[in-house]
Design an enzyme around this catalytic site. Sequence first.
Site, PDB file in Angstrom:
ATOM      1  CD  GLU A   1     -26.575 -30.659 -49.936  1.00 48.70           C
ATOM      2  OE1 GLU A   1     -27.214 -30.516 -48.779  1.00 48.70           O
ATOM      3  OE2 GLU A   1     -25.658 -31.367 -50.276  1.00 48.70           O
TER       4      GLU A   1
ATOM      5  CB  CYS B   1     -31.535 -24.467 -46.195  1.00 44.68           C
ATOM      6  SG  CYS B   1     -29.845 -24.384 -46.268  1.00 44.68           S
TER       7      CYS B   1
HETATM    8  P1  NAD Z   1     -37.377 -23.881 -55.370  1.00 48.77           P
HETATM    9  O1  NAD Z   1     -37.195 -25.272 -55.294  1.00 48.77           O
HETATM   10  O2  NAD Z   1     -38.726 -23.141 -55.400  1.00 48.77           O
HETATM   11  O3  NAD Z   1     -36.710 -23.369 -56.415  1.00 48.77           O
HETATM   12  C1  NAD Z   1     -35.215 -23.565 -56.720  1.00 48.77           C
HETATM   13  C2  NAD Z   1     -34.916 -23.355 -58.172  1.00 48.77           C
HETATM   14  O4  NAD Z   1     -35.587 -24.604 -59.002  1.00 48.77           O
HETATM   15  C3  NAD Z   1     -35.401 -22.066 -58.707  1.00 48.77           C
HETATM   16  O5  NAD Z   1     -34.264 -21.664 -59.583  1.00 48.77           O
HETATM   17  C4  NAD Z   1     -36.519 -22.321 -59.515  1.00 48.77           C
HETATM   18  O6  NAD Z   1     -36.903 -21.624 -60.642  1.00 48.77           O
HETATM   19  C5  NAD Z   1     -36.045 -23.833 -60.294  1.00 48.77           C
HETATM   20  N1  NAD Z   1     -37.177 -24.725 -60.791  1.00 48.77           N
HETATM   21  C6  NAD Z   1     -38.492 -24.942 -60.095  1.00 48.77           C
HETATM   22  N2  NAD Z   1     -39.150 -25.877 -60.969  1.00 48.77           N
HETATM   23  C7  NAD Z   1     -38.101 -26.273 -61.466  1.00 48.77           C
HETATM   24  C8  NAD Z   1     -38.198 -27.183 -62.774  1.00 48.77           C
HETATM   25  N3  NAD Z   1     -39.252 -27.925 -62.956  1.00 48.77           N
HETATM   26  N4  NAD Z   1     -37.176 -27.471 -63.354  1.00 48.77           N
HETATM   27  C9  NAD Z   1     -36.096 -26.764 -63.039  1.00 48.77           C
HETATM   28  N5  NAD Z   1     -35.934 -26.004 -62.385  1.00 48.77           N
HETATM   29  C10 NAD Z   1     -36.914 -25.432 -61.494  1.00 48.77           C
HETATM   30  O7  NAD Z   1     -36.613 -23.333 -54.018  1.00 48.77           O
HETATM   31  P2  NAD Z   1     -36.315 -21.768 -53.540  1.00 48.77           P
HETATM   32  O8  NAD Z   1     -37.972 -21.326 -52.988  1.00 48.77           O
HETATM   33  O9  NAD Z   1     -35.570 -20.913 -54.271  1.00 48.77           O
HETATM   34  O10 NAD Z   1     -35.514 -21.934 -52.231  1.00 48.77           O
HETATM   35  C11 NAD Z   1     -35.977 -22.312 -50.974  1.00 48.77           C
HETATM   36  C12 NAD Z   1     -35.726 -23.947 -50.690  1.00 48.77           C
HETATM   37  O11 NAD Z   1     -34.347 -24.045 -50.663  1.00 48.77           O
HETATM   38  C13 NAD Z   1     -35.914 -24.271 -49.348  1.00 48.77           C
HETATM   39  O12 NAD Z   1     -36.672 -25.723 -49.285  1.00 48.77           O
HETATM   40  C14 NAD Z   1     -34.635 -24.574 -48.749  1.00 48.77           C
HETATM   41  O13 NAD Z   1     -34.333 -25.279 -47.592  1.00 48.77           O
HETATM   42  C15 NAD Z   1     -33.741 -25.031 -49.985  1.00 48.77           C
HETATM   43  N6  NAD Z   1     -32.675 -24.647 -49.755  1.00 48.77           N
HETATM   44  C16 NAD Z   1     -31.522 -25.578 -49.062  1.00 48.77           C
HETATM   45  C17 NAD Z   1     -30.186 -25.498 -48.927  1.00 48.77           C
HETATM   46  C18 NAD Z   1     -29.490 -26.630 -48.398  1.00 48.77           C
HETATM   47  O14 NAD Z   1     -28.211 -26.321 -48.445  1.00 48.77           O
HETATM   48  N7  NAD Z   1     -29.916 -27.773 -48.229  1.00 48.77           N
HETATM   49  C19 NAD Z   1     -29.442 -24.045 -48.877  1.00 48.77           C
HETATM   50  C20 NAD Z   1     -30.554 -23.191 -49.686  1.00 48.77           C
HETATM   51  C21 NAD Z   1     -31.973 -23.304 -49.724  1.00 48.77           C
END
Ligand code: NAD
Length: 541
Positions: A293, A327
């Site tokens: 998501e 989100c």
């Molecule tokens: P992010 O993508 O920066 O991080 C998400 C996770 O991915 C973190 O744990 C991060 O450390 C990890 N990560 C980053 N690079 C990685 C890699 N190369 N390999 C493995 N893991 C890695 O997102 P965020 O800032 O924590 O959250 C915000 C985003 O999440 C927004 O875009 C929001 O829209 C989205 N979001 C979506 C939903 C939904 O249900 N659609 C819900 C909540 C948040």
Amino acid sequence: MNNAIFNFEEPKNEKILCYNPGSIERTELIKEIEKIHSSEIEIPLIIGGKEVRTGKLGKVVMPHDHGHVLATYHLATEKEIKLAIDASINAHKMWSNIEWTVRASILVKAAELMSTKYRYLINASTMLGQSKNAYQAEIDSACETIDFLRYNAYFASKIYSEQPKSGFNQLNRMEFRPLEGFVFAVSPFNFTAIASNLNMSPALMGNTTIWKPATTAILSNYHLMKIFQEAGLPDGVVNFLPGSGALIGNQVLSHKDLGGIHFTGSNNTFNSLWRKISENLENYKSYPRIVGETGGKDFIFVHPSANPLEVAVGIIRGAFEYQGQKCSAASRGYIPKSLWNQIKDLLIQMTKEIKMGDPRDFTNFVNAVIDENSFNSIMKYIDFTKNATDAKIIAGGNGDKSKGYFVEPTIIETSNPFFKTMTEEIFGPVMTIYVYEDKDYEKTLQLCDATSPYALTGAIFSQDRIAVAEACNKLRYAAGNFYINDKPTGAMVGMQPFGGARGSGTNDKAGGNLNLYRWISPRTIKETFAPATDFRYPFMD
Ligand code: NAD
């Protein structure tokens, strides 16, 4: 062994506590906040049930007072990543074979612990670590987490009872095997409940996970992990692995036993994980399940028949609660010219009344954004607008990161429906409004559908049923969660299963049975009671 077929009753959603002045819950929450604020804990990795310390340390600070350290945490190195993979593979043997009611009972027990003994701990750590006010923490870290756990136990009981038909002289059975391999659960900072669910829904269906929590949500996520353990989660079923995403991702995704990823976060990260999986396809034992998501560019569309006050409140709550870091947060609006002046006045007046600051002051509606990167990125959009000729800021527009990462709730009005802040996810308290001619309702619906790559949530405000039906139809693929006369945030488990398609993810609907189906690999078993004894068929006579 009891051979009965068990049922988990359909639960009720957890009651949301109000934290009104003088309430018991407010007193208890404040006590817990003070405790957490005045101590600095050390957070280890938890691998195979054991605490592991690497000596490579990071700091957990409060976004609203970034000089204040709440905890230090250990970061995984290659050695611990391998340990976690081994632990999850070892635990899979036992966990995938255990009676499902044992697994479900552990979830229900964890829900009970969060509802009672640990409610204030999990809320206070989310408030301080992720800068959420008491109400936003309550609906996330307490209520939604509890609902995910209880409802999923109920949904699993329904799934396990679905069996195929058996014909004459045969018995057909469906065995709901867990995936063959571990699940990589990668969680975002913004919802404690999501972090819980990314692990516990695969675990419920018999899978084991390697959990990479977001660095900015480690405090509440660590407490979740401890609660899962206290609820009876066996060693190695969930392995808590803070550290660098890229380092952990690279190693975990190249392992042949990767069964799937359960991800919530940004598009860039999800795309990079998907790409990595594609590069490794030949090496895997099975095709990994990819459930993700991602972002949103969620809209509020207003018909000329709408009630201006309802619209304004929908925008303020939908766009600014939790600083717009949902989100599902509203971030673009389409408002007819005939209502704009009235709605604009209400929005400006309400924005002026919003108090911003530390979540420990309960009068604050808005708190800090999560970190410096986020602050800088949001302010870039605001500064871009200040220099634009086709858009202007009508409320807010300032930020201050000297003590905490504070961005004023900001409203932009634009004459360009494709203005940067109408199309890109900002993930902060910024709402952009495009005013359309009343006669262009239909045309503007099409514009809304085609404006952004995302399709997560959206809302229509209208008193006119025909106009609502038209919006529902024209915006059919523009949102996975669509709201009528309501803000586009606040989906509840069991009521509005959540997720979107297009650029917003795989739409596997967290908080419903559809998500659980992704964590099973069914086996069909047919037994014939009267095996054939002649290869010829009667028609051959
Ligand atoms: P992010 O993508 O920066 O991080 C998400 C996770 O991915 C973190 O744990 C991060 O450390 C990890 N990560 C980053 N690079 C990685 C890699 N190369 N390999 C493995 N893991 C890695 O997102 P965020 O800032 O924590 O959250 C915000 C985003 O999440 C927004 O875009 C929001 O829209 C989205 N979001 C979506 C939903 C939904 O249900 N659609 C819900 C909540 C948040």
